[in-house]
Design an enzyme around this catalytic site. Structure first.
Site: not given
Ligand SMILES: [Zn+2]
Length: 215
Positions: A31, A73, A75, A81, A98, A123, A165
């Protein structure tokens, strides 16, 4: 690694492949995205500096790793979340938006432009995902499957954030039976207290915590 050690290892590789006694090791770069660096939606102090340090480390040690993996990350609609206004994020389970898929903030940090990773894992598309082991590559393969297919038995974990993470990825690596090291100078926690807690948890689970300069 010292130059002597590197030379010795290179000679071993030529004489006796696969390398004698050394596990097949992957570098997991977790990340390292602008969204988690200063100025990003969920910026961690020290993020940009860690991104630069990881880039330099990866460049210097590329030959020492059998596989280089990045996680992001990424999304799309991760449900709970993200805090839903008017609720404020609690910064435990809910966060400001984010790592939005397709945005510049969610791309790899510009410092990693020349990283040439073997595998990019994303992810968290539709649910929270702290660990890289919850992600998949472009072919939909899970990280544990990717590492297994590559014959990887050991991983070094670096990235952002140590308390979140990186911690989750290291704990899942251990749970998957991988020998796991966390390079403490190549990661940064959200807060010093959360970093200390994460280090205790990772060490208790069997991770080796060390500095990249000690390798
Ligand atoms: Zn996240």
């Amino acid at each position: 690694m010292s130059q002597d050690a590197r030379t010795h290892r290179d000679e071993q590789d030529r004489d006796d492949p696969p390398r004698g006694g050394e596990p097949s090791r992957a570098l997991l770069v977790v990340d390292v995205q602008p969204t988690f660096c200063e100025g990003g939606a969920l910026g961690v102090e020290g993020g940009h500096a860690v991104a630069q340090a990881i880039a330099a480390f990866a460049d210097a040690t590329r030959g020492s790793y059998d596989l280089l993996v990045t996680t992001q990350d990424w999304h799309i609609d991760p449900g709970g979340h993200f805090a839903v206004p008017p609720a404020e994020p609690d910064y435990v389970d809910t966060w400001p938006p984010h790592g939005l898929a397709g945005t510049q903030e969610a791309e790899l940090h510009p410092a990693l432009a020349d990283l040439a990773a073997d595998v990019a894992v994303k992810k968290g598309a539709y649910a929270a995902a702290y660990s890289g082991f919850e992600g998949v590559d472009a072919q939909g393969r899970e990280l544990v499957e990717i590492l297994h297919e590559a014959g990887i038995t050991a991983v070094d974990v670096v990235g952002i954030a140590e308390s979140h993470c990186v911690r989750a990825t290291a704990l899942d690596a251990l749970a998957a039976g991988l020998s796991t090291r966390v390079l403490l100078d190549l990661t940064v926690p959200v807060t010093p207290e959360q970093g200390a807690t994460a280090r205790r948890e990772m060490a208790a689970a069997g991770a080796d915590l060390l500095l990249s300069t000690d390798l």
